[in-house]
Motif scaffolding. Structure first.
Motif, PDB file in Angstrom:
ATOM      1  N   PRO A  34      -1.052   6.975 -14.474  1.00 54.53           N
ATOM      2  CA  PRO A  34      -0.296   5.844 -14.046  1.00 54.53           C
ATOM      3  C   PRO A  34       0.381   5.284 -12.736  1.00 54.53           C
ATOM      4  O   PRO A  34       0.205   4.276 -12.457  1.00 54.53           O
ATOM      5  N   ILE A  35       0.257   6.288 -12.092  1.00 56.23           N
ATOM      6  CA  ILE A  35       0.950   6.270 -10.754  1.00 56.23           C
ATOM      7  C   ILE A  35      -0.008   5.567  -9.874  1.00 56.23           C
ATOM      8  O   ILE A  35       0.022   4.904  -8.876  1.00 56.23           O
ATOM      9  N   SER A  36      -1.364   5.942  -9.906  1.00 57.61           N
ATOM     10  CA  SER A  36      -2.399   5.353  -9.459  1.00 57.61           C
ATOM     11  C   SER A  36      -2.587   3.687  -9.818  1.00 57.61           C
ATOM     12  O   SER A  36      -2.833   2.899  -8.871  1.00 57.61           O
ATOM     13  N   VAL A  37      -2.228   3.439 -11.077  1.00 64.27           N
ATOM     14  CA  VAL A  37      -2.163   2.211 -11.608  1.00 64.27           C
ATOM     15  C   VAL A  37      -1.340   1.461 -10.731  1.00 64.27           C
ATOM     16  O   VAL A  37      -1.592   0.055 -10.372  1.00 64.27           O
ATOM     17  N   VAL A  38      -0.143   1.859 -10.731  1.00 65.67           N
ATOM     18  CA  VAL A  38       0.954   1.136 -10.025  1.00 65.67           C
ATOM     19  C   VAL A  38       0.707   1.067  -8.753  1.00 65.67           C
ATOM     20  O   VAL A  38       0.913  -0.010  -8.156  1.00 65.67           O
ATOM     21  N   ASP A  39       0.267   1.983  -7.873  1.00 64.70           N
ATOM     22  CA  ASP A  39      -0.111   1.919  -6.552  1.00 64.70           C
ATOM     23  C   ASP A  39      -1.071   0.882  -6.322  1.00 64.70           C
ATOM     24  O   ASP A  39      -1.088   0.032  -5.330  1.00 64.70           O
ATOM     25  N   ARG A  40      -2.298   0.943  -7.396  1.00 64.25           N
ATOM     26  CA  ARG A  40      -3.227  -0.400  -7.091  1.00 64.25           C
ATOM     27  C   ARG A  40      -2.460  -1.520  -7.107  1.00 64.25           C
ATOM     28  O   ARG A  40      -3.180  -2.625  -6.506  1.00 64.25           O
ATOM     29  N   GLY A  41      -1.762  -1.727  -8.106  1.00 58.65           N
ATOM     30  CA  GLY A  41      -1.160  -3.120  -8.524  1.00 58.65           C
ATOM     31  C   GLY A  41      -0.307  -3.646  -7.124  1.00 58.65           C
ATOM     32  O   GLY A  41      -0.232  -4.530  -6.654  1.00 58.65           O
ATOM     33  N   LEU A  42       0.389  -2.795  -6.289  1.00 61.28           N
ATOM     34  CA  LEU A  42       1.222  -2.784  -5.184  1.00 61.28           C
ATOM     35  C   LEU A  42       0.303  -3.199  -4.058  1.00 61.28           C
ATOM     36  O   LEU A  42       0.577  -4.161  -3.273  1.00 61.28           O
ATOM     37  N   GLU A  43      -0.894  -2.395  -3.890  1.00 64.16           N
ATOM     38  CA  GLU A  43      -1.736  -2.821  -3.029  1.00 64.16           C
ATOM     39  C   GLU A  43      -2.483  -4.211  -3.110  1.00 64.16           C
ATOM     40  O   GLU A  43      -2.440  -4.887  -1.877  1.00 64.16           O
ATOM     41  N   GLU A  44      -2.690  -4.400  -4.218  1.00 64.13           N
ATOM     42  CA  GLU A  44      -3.260  -5.946  -4.538  1.00 64.13           C
ATOM     43  C   GLU A  44      -2.430  -6.729  -4.341  1.00 64.13           C
ATOM     44  O   GLU A  44      -2.886  -7.870  -3.548  1.00 64.13           O
ATOM     45  N   ARG A  45      -1.276  -6.771  -4.718  1.00 61.24           N
ATOM     46  CA  ARG A  45      -0.089  -7.699  -4.398  1.00 61.24           C
ATOM     47  C   ARG A  45       0.036  -8.058  -2.790  1.00 61.24           C
ATOM     48  O   ARG A  45       0.123  -8.895  -2.243  1.00 61.24           O
ATOM     49  N   HIS A  46       0.272  -6.709  -2.075  1.00 62.13           N
ATOM     50  CA  HIS A  46       0.247  -6.896  -0.830  1.00 62.13           C
ATOM     51  C   HIS A  46      -0.897  -7.326  -0.106  1.00 62.13           C
ATOM     52  O   HIS A  46      -0.629  -8.659   0.950  1.00 62.13           O
ATOM     53  N   ARG A  47      -2.059  -7.140  -0.306  1.00 65.08           N
ATOM     54  CA  ARG A  47      -3.181  -7.555   0.297  1.00 65.08           C
ATOM     55  C   ARG A  47      -3.377  -9.173  -0.187  1.00 65.08           C
ATOM     56  O   ARG A  47      -3.698 -10.191   0.757  1.00 65.08           O
ATOM     57  N   ALA A  48      -3.130  -9.824  -1.439  1.00 61.33           N
ATOM     58  CA  ALA A  48      -3.019 -11.211  -1.574  1.00 61.33           C
ATOM     59  C   ALA A  48      -1.883 -11.886  -0.892  1.00 61.33           C
ATOM     60  O   ALA A  48      -2.376 -13.049  -0.316  1.00 61.33           O
ATOM     61  N   ARG A  49      -0.699 -11.096  -0.656  1.00 56.46           N
ATOM     62  CA  ARG A  49       0.178 -11.916   0.128  1.00 56.46           C
ATOM     63  C   ARG A  49      -0.262 -12.063   1.461  1.00 56.46           C
ATOM     64  O   ARG A  49       0.024 -13.271   2.190  1.00 56.46           O
ATOM     65  N   ARG A  50      -0.816 -11.009   2.115  1.00 60.08           N
ATOM     66  CA  ARG A  50      -1.444 -11.040   3.657  1.00 60.08           C
ATOM     67  C   ARG A  50      -2.174 -12.224   3.665  1.00 60.08           C
ATOM     68  O   ARG A  50      -2.298 -12.808   4.784  1.00 60.08           O
ATOM     69  N   GLU A  51      -3.234 -12.292   2.835  1.00 60.71           N
ATOM     70  CA  GLU A  51      -4.216 -13.272   2.751  1.00 60.71           C
ATOM     71  C   GLU A  51      -3.783 -14.856   2.447  1.00 60.71           C
ATOM     72  O   GLU A  51      -4.561 -15.692   2.398  1.00 60.71           O
ATOM     73  N   ARG A  52      -2.532 -14.801   2.137  1.00 60.30           N
ATOM     74  CA  ARG A  52      -1.732 -16.157   1.815  1.00 60.30           C
ATOM     75  C   ARG A  52      -2.372 -16.775   0.615  1.00 60.30           C
ATOM     76  O   ARG A  52      -2.373 -17.926   0.227  1.00 60.30           O
ATOM     77  N   GLU A  53      -2.628 -15.831  -0.490  1.00 61.58           N
ATOM     78  CA  GLU A  53      -3.124 -16.170  -1.777  1.00 61.58           C
ATOM     79  C   GLU A  53      -2.620 -15.430  -2.829  1.00 61.58           C
ATOM     80  O   GLU A  53      -3.090 -14.550  -3.307  1.00 61.58           O
ATOM     81  N   PRO A  54      -1.119 -15.351  -2.889  1.00 65.76           N
ATOM     82  CA  PRO A  54      -0.337 -14.322  -3.734  1.00 65.76           C
ATOM     83  C   PRO A  54      -0.607 -14.796  -5.195  1.00 65.76           C
ATOM     84  O   PRO A  54      -1.040 -15.828  -5.407  1.00 65.76           O
ATOM     85  N   TYR A  55      -0.656 -13.685  -5.750  1.00 66.26           N
ATOM     86  CA  TYR A  55      -0.805 -13.760  -7.523  1.00 66.26           C
ATOM     87  C   TYR A  55       0.686 -14.155  -8.254  1.00 66.26           C
ATOM     88  O   TYR A  55       1.713 -14.016  -7.474  1.00 66.26           O
TER      89      TYR A  55
END
Length: 198
Positions: free
Chosen positions: A49-70
């Motif tokens: 589960p901690i890997s799943v949460v970490d991946r969710g956080l990584e993707e959210r940060h990546r999407a925000r950096r690319e100005r296409e937030p979820y």
């Protein structure tokens, strides 16, 4: 279009992780058929589960950096003997991630499509046996339209179970059995601007 991200466990480390979740949400995504809604499934998060949460956080940060937030980020995992379960829940909540959790495993959510039960299960294998007794053709690698058509029953049963658990076990945040997958399914359905088939 609106964009939503689901972080689910991969099947790499354990045979019981990730396959059911991925197939279920792929099937639901296909059923929703709304071009205005983008649901991205990622299953390379690892099985803990901690890997799943970490991946969710990584993707959210990546999407925000690319100005296409979820518009939303959901983490889908289960208790099933994971030592990082409670730490994962705390981390997800602290970072405002949405959770769709099943105790003892995701297959309990699938079982609710066929029957109403509040019987505790000692492990995922017992849930699978009960599920296969209800549907002997059920396999973790495929989700049928017939199963998805029963999701409203599962949602009602999960909501009833949550109310009953809250009354009977108020001090247990994640009693056995329980699930919040119905919250994610309802959320995804509410994004669809037309009437879905039952």
């Amino acid at each position: 279009p609106t964009s939503h991200f689901l972080s689910i466990p991969s099947g790499l480390n354990r045979t019981c992780e990730g396959k059911s979740e991925r197939r279920y949400f792929e099937g639901l995504k296909r059923l929703l058929r709304n071009p205005g809604v983008l649901v991205e499934l990622v299953d390379d998060a690892g099985s803990a589960p901690i890997s799943v949460v970490d991946r969710g956080l990584e993707e959210r940060h990546r999407a925000r950096r690319e100005r296409e937030p979820y518009d939303s980020v959901w983490c889908v995992f289960d208790l099933d003997q994971h030592e990082s379960f409670y730490r994962s829940v705390d981390k997800a909540r602290a970072n405002s991630l949405n959770l769709a959790i099943s105790v003892i495993c995701f297959e309990f959510w699938i079982l609710l499509h066929y029957t109403n039960t509040s019987r505790p299960f000692p492990n995922c294998d017992n849930v699978l046996k009960e599920l296969q007794a209800r549907n002997n053709s059920y396999e973790k690698t495929s989700v049928s339209d017939e199963l998805l058509a029963l999701r409203r029953f599962a949602m009602e049963r999960a909501e009833r179970l949550a109310r009953d658990n809250k009354k009977a076990k108020p001090s247990e945040p994640w009693p056995n059995p329980s699930t919040t997958v119905h919250e994610l399914v309802r959320y995804l359905e509410e994004l669809v601007p037309y009437e879905l088939p039952a």
